[in-house]
Each structure stands twice: as structure tokens, then as C-alpha cells.
Design a protein around this motif. Structure first.
Motif, short mmCIF file in Angstrom:
data_model
loop_
_atom_site.label_atom_id
_atom_site.label_comp_id
_atom_site.label_asym_id
_atom_site.label_seq_id
_atom_site.Cartn_x
_atom_site.Cartn_y
_atom_site.Cartn_z
N ARG A 198 -13.06 3.47 8.97
CA ARG A 198 -13.15 3.92 7.58
C ARG A 198 -11.83 4.46 7.05
O ARG A 198 -11.67 4.57 5.83
N SER A 199 -10.88 4.79 7.91
CA SER A 199 -9.59 5.30 7.44
C SER A 199 -8.89 4.26 6.58
O SER A 199 -8.41 4.57 5.48
N ALA A 200 -8.83 3.03 7.07
CA ALA A 200 -8.21 1.96 6.28
C ALA A 200 -9.01 1.66 5.03
O ALA A 200 -8.45 1.41 3.96
N GLN A 201 -10.33 1.71 5.13
CA GLN A 201 -11.18 1.41 3.98
C GLN A 201 -11.00 2.46 2.88
O GLN A 201 -10.91 2.12 1.69
N TRP A 202 -10.92 3.73 3.26
CA TRP A 202 -10.70 4.78 2.26
C TRP A 202 -9.32 4.68 1.65
O TRP A 202 -9.13 4.99 0.45
N ALA A 203 -8.32 4.25 2.43
CA ALA A 203 -6.98 4.05 1.87
C ALA A 203 -7.01 2.95 0.82
O ALA A 203 -6.35 3.05 -0.23
N LEU A 204 -7.77 1.88 1.07
CA LEU A 204 -7.90 0.81 0.09
C LEU A 204 -8.61 1.31 -1.18
O LEU A 204 -8.19 1.00 -2.30
N VAL A 205 -9.67 2.08 -1.00
CA VAL A 205 -10.38 2.64 -2.15
C VAL A 205 -9.45 3.51 -2.97
O VAL A 205 -9.44 3.47 -4.22
N LEU A 206 -8.62 4.30 -2.31
CA LEU A 206 -7.69 5.18 -3.02
C LEU A 206 -6.66 4.36 -3.80
O LEU A 206 -6.32 4.72 -4.94
N MET A 207 -6.19 3.26 -3.24
CA MET A 207 -5.22 2.42 -3.95
C MET A 207 -5.82 1.86 -5.23
O MET A 207 -5.20 1.92 -6.31
N PHE A 208 -7.01 1.30 -5.14
CA PHE A 208 -7.65 0.76 -6.34
C PHE A 208 -8.02 1.88 -7.32
O PHE A 208 -7.99 1.68 -8.55
N GLY A 209 -8.36 3.06 -6.79
CA GLY A 209 -8.64 4.20 -7.65
C GLY A 209 -7.41 4.64 -8.42
O GLY A 209 -7.48 4.97 -9.62
N LEU A 210 -6.25 4.65 -7.77
CA LEU A 210 -5.00 4.99 -8.44
C LEU A 210 -4.66 3.97 -9.51
O LEU A 210 -4.16 4.33 -10.59
N ALA A 258 2.08 4.64 -3.90
CA ALA A 258 2.18 5.93 -4.57
C ALA A 258 3.59 6.15 -5.10
O ALA A 258 3.78 6.62 -6.24
N ASP A 259 4.60 5.79 -4.32
CA ASP A 259 5.98 5.92 -4.77
C ASP A 259 6.25 4.98 -5.94
O ASP A 259 6.96 5.34 -6.88
N MET A 260 5.69 3.78 -5.91
CA MET A 260 5.89 2.82 -6.99
C MET A 260 5.30 3.34 -8.30
O MET A 260 5.89 3.18 -9.37
N LEU A 261 4.14 4.01 -8.23
CA LEU A 261 3.53 4.57 -9.43
C LEU A 261 4.42 5.66 -10.02
O LEU A 261 4.53 5.79 -11.24
N ILE A 262 5.05 6.44 -9.15
CA ILE A 262 5.98 7.46 -9.64
C ILE A 262 7.15 6.80 -10.34
O ILE A 262 7.61 7.26 -11.40
N ALA A 263 7.64 5.70 -9.78
CA ALA A 263 8.75 4.97 -10.41
C ALA A 263 8.35 4.42 -11.77
O ALA A 263 9.16 4.40 -12.70
N PHE A 264 7.11 3.97 -11.90
CA PHE A 264 6.63 3.48 -13.20
C PHE A 264 6.68 4.58 -14.26
O PHE A 264 7.00 4.32 -15.42
N ARG A 265 6.35 5.81 -13.84
CA ARG A 265 6.29 6.91 -14.80
C ARG A 265 7.66 7.50 -15.10
O ARG A 265 7.93 7.94 -16.22
N THR A 266 8.54 7.54 -14.09
CA THR A 266 9.85 8.17 -14.28
C THR A 266 10.94 7.16 -14.62
O THR A 266 12.07 7.56 -14.93
N LEU A 267 10.62 5.86 -14.52
CA LEU A 267 11.60 4.78 -14.76
C LEU A 267 12.77 4.86 -13.79
O LEU A 267 13.89 4.47 -14.11
N ARG A 268 12.50 5.39 -12.60
CA ARG A 268 13.55 5.50 -11.59
C ARG A 268 12.95 5.22 -10.23
O ARG A 268 11.92 5.81 -9.86
N PRO A 269 13.55 4.32 -9.44
CA PRO A 269 13.02 4.06 -8.09
C PRO A 269 13.36 5.19 -7.14
O PRO A 269 14.32 5.93 -7.36
N HIS A 270 12.61 5.33 -6.09
CA HIS A 270 12.84 6.37 -5.10
C HIS A 270 12.80 5.76 -3.70
O HIS A 270 11.90 6.06 -2.91
N PRO A 271 13.76 4.89 -3.37
CA PRO A 271 13.72 4.20 -2.07
C PRO A 271 13.82 5.16 -0.89
O PRO A 271 13.14 4.98 0.12
N GLY A 272 14.67 6.18 -1.01
CA GLY A 272 14.79 7.13 0.09
C GLY A 272 13.51 7.89 0.32
O GLY A 272 13.10 8.12 1.46
N ALA A 273 12.84 8.27 -0.78
CA ALA A 273 11.60 9.03 -0.66
C ALA A 273 10.50 8.21 -0.03
O ALA A 273 9.76 8.71 0.82
#
Length: 228
Positions: free
Chosen positions: A9-21, A119-134
Motif C-alpha cells: 500500500r505504500s506505493a499505492q498511497w504514493a500514486l494516490v497522492l500524486m494524482f491528488g496533487l 512535488a519539486d516540479m509543482l513548486i517550479a510551476f508556481r515559482t517559475l524556477r527549477p530546483h534541481p539541487g533540492a
């Protein structure tokens, strides 16, 4: 951590969280989102439809999960087969159990890694800046406590020529790598958040130092293995 990896269920909940985001961010983002940056300091130089930006990784993670869900039906991992002797019923039961655990952990690790990237990609969408190191740092921090639980296998883990030849070397190398992996991950996150340093050269240098330390340690452990 073993319970997290061994629980389907760990992987399944991670998938649910991705689609929820994806669903939660759908009304918050414009019709087009950044798709590519020439550098972390530059403005985005390419845009993609919001549907692609929000759904590509969740769908890819789902397909990946399903592929590795059915993969055991097509063959077994050589690391879990009984070689050089007649397999007893106990051996076969243990091998089957090991296979199930191996594929469950593999699915969980891959999906959780993609969740962190998403999650990092969504932050980049909002800030218009990538965070590869993060994002690299978050992945390293996320997997660091799980390293102790990864058993010898042909796909996931610290796979040097020496860890693949010696179970003792594998175990000790993964146990040792927990702290360096955590430290390098936290350093990458701090550098990205603080926005200091020359960027990729610093990130690359930290990662190269991490790889060098872990590889050297695995070689030393292999050299000291009396059964090698």
C-alpha cells in the motif's frame, strides 16, 4: 522503514497522492506551465499544456508500478534463485518470499522517488524556477534511511562490482552509506534554497564526492571479506 518498503500500500498511497496533487493544483495553474529552462537562473524557455505538465509524471508512475507489478510473472531475479544445489521445498518457499519482497520494495522505491520529483516540479510551476539541487537532495534524504533495508538484488541499491560479489560487502556498504547520503542530500537542499554558489559545479562536486566515498568503502569491505 522495512514495514514501509514491504507494504504494497505504500506505493499505492504514493500514486494516490500524486494524482491528488494534480487535481488540487489544476485550478491554481494557468493553461500552460514551464516545460524547460536553459539554466536555473533563466526564465523558462518552453511551455507545455497544463494537462501534460500535471499528468505526465503521475501517469508514468502508474504505468511503471503496473509493469513492475506483473514483472514477477515473467521471470525471477537471479539473486534470489538457488544455485549449485538441489532446491528443497523450504528453499523454494524462501526464494518466493524473497522475490515478493524484492518486487514490492522496488515498486515502492521507484514510485516514492517519482513523487518527490513531482512535488519539486509543482513548486517550479508556481515559482517559475527549477530546483534541481533540492529535488536530488530530497531523493537522497528520502532514500538514506531505506538503504539499510535494501537486500542484495540486481536493480536497486549501491551496485558496485564488489557489492555484487559479496553479500557481506553489500550489507556493510549500505549500512555505511546512510550518513553520507543524508549529509549530501541536506547540503544540496540547503544550497538550492539559499541560492548560493555556482550551481551545477557545486552540485556535481558533492555528488562525485559521495559516489567516490561509497565506492571506495565498498572496495575496502570487499578486500576485507574473508569469503571473497
Amino acid at each position: 522503514m522495512r514495514k514501509l518498503l514491504d507494504n504494497e500500500r505504500s506505493a499505492q498511497w504514493a500514486l494516490v497522492l500524486m494524482f491528488g496533487l494534480a487535481a488540487a493544483n489544476w485550478p491554481l495553474l494557468p493553461d500552460h506551465v514551464p516545460n524547460h529552462w536553459s539554466s536555473a537562473e533563466a526564465d523558462p524557455d518552453s511551455l507545455a499544456p497544463k494537462s501534460f505538465g500535471l499528468l505526465f509524471l503521475p501517469v508514468f508512475a502508474l504505468v511503471q508500478y503496473l509493469v513492475f507489478r506483473i514483472a514477477p510473472a515473467f521471470g525471477s531475479s537471479a539473486r534470489f534463485t538457488t544455485l549449485g544445489k538441489q532446491a528443497t521445498s523450504d528453499d523454494r518457499d524462501e526464494t518466493a518470499s524473497g522475490e515478493d519482497r524484492y518486487w514490492t520494495r522496488l515498486r515502492t522505491l521507484l514510485v516514492v522517488a517519482l513523487l518527490i520529483v513531482y512535488a519539486d516540479m509543482l513548486i517550479a510551476f508556481r515559482t517559475l524556477r527549477p530546483h534541481p539541487g533540492a529535488v536530488i537532495g530530497l531523493i537522497l534524504v528520502g532514500i538514506s534511511p531505506l538503504l539499510r533495508s535494501i537486500e542484495p538484488n540486481p536493480l536497486v541499491g549501491i551496485r558496485t562490482p564488489w557489492t555484487m560479489r559479496s553479500d557481506r560487502c553489500w550489507e556493510r556498504t549500505h549500512r555505511f552509506a546512510v550518513l553520507p547520503t543524508l549529509v549530501v542530500g541536506l547540503a544540496l537542499i540547503a544550497l538550492d534554497v539559499a541560492d548560493v554558489g555556482p550551481g551545477w559545479p557545486v552540485f556535481g562536486g558533492l555528488l562525485a564526492a559521495w559516489v567516490a566515498v561509497v565506492v571506495l568503502y565498498s572496495y575496502i569491505q570487499w578486500r576485507n571479506d574473508p569469503d571473497r
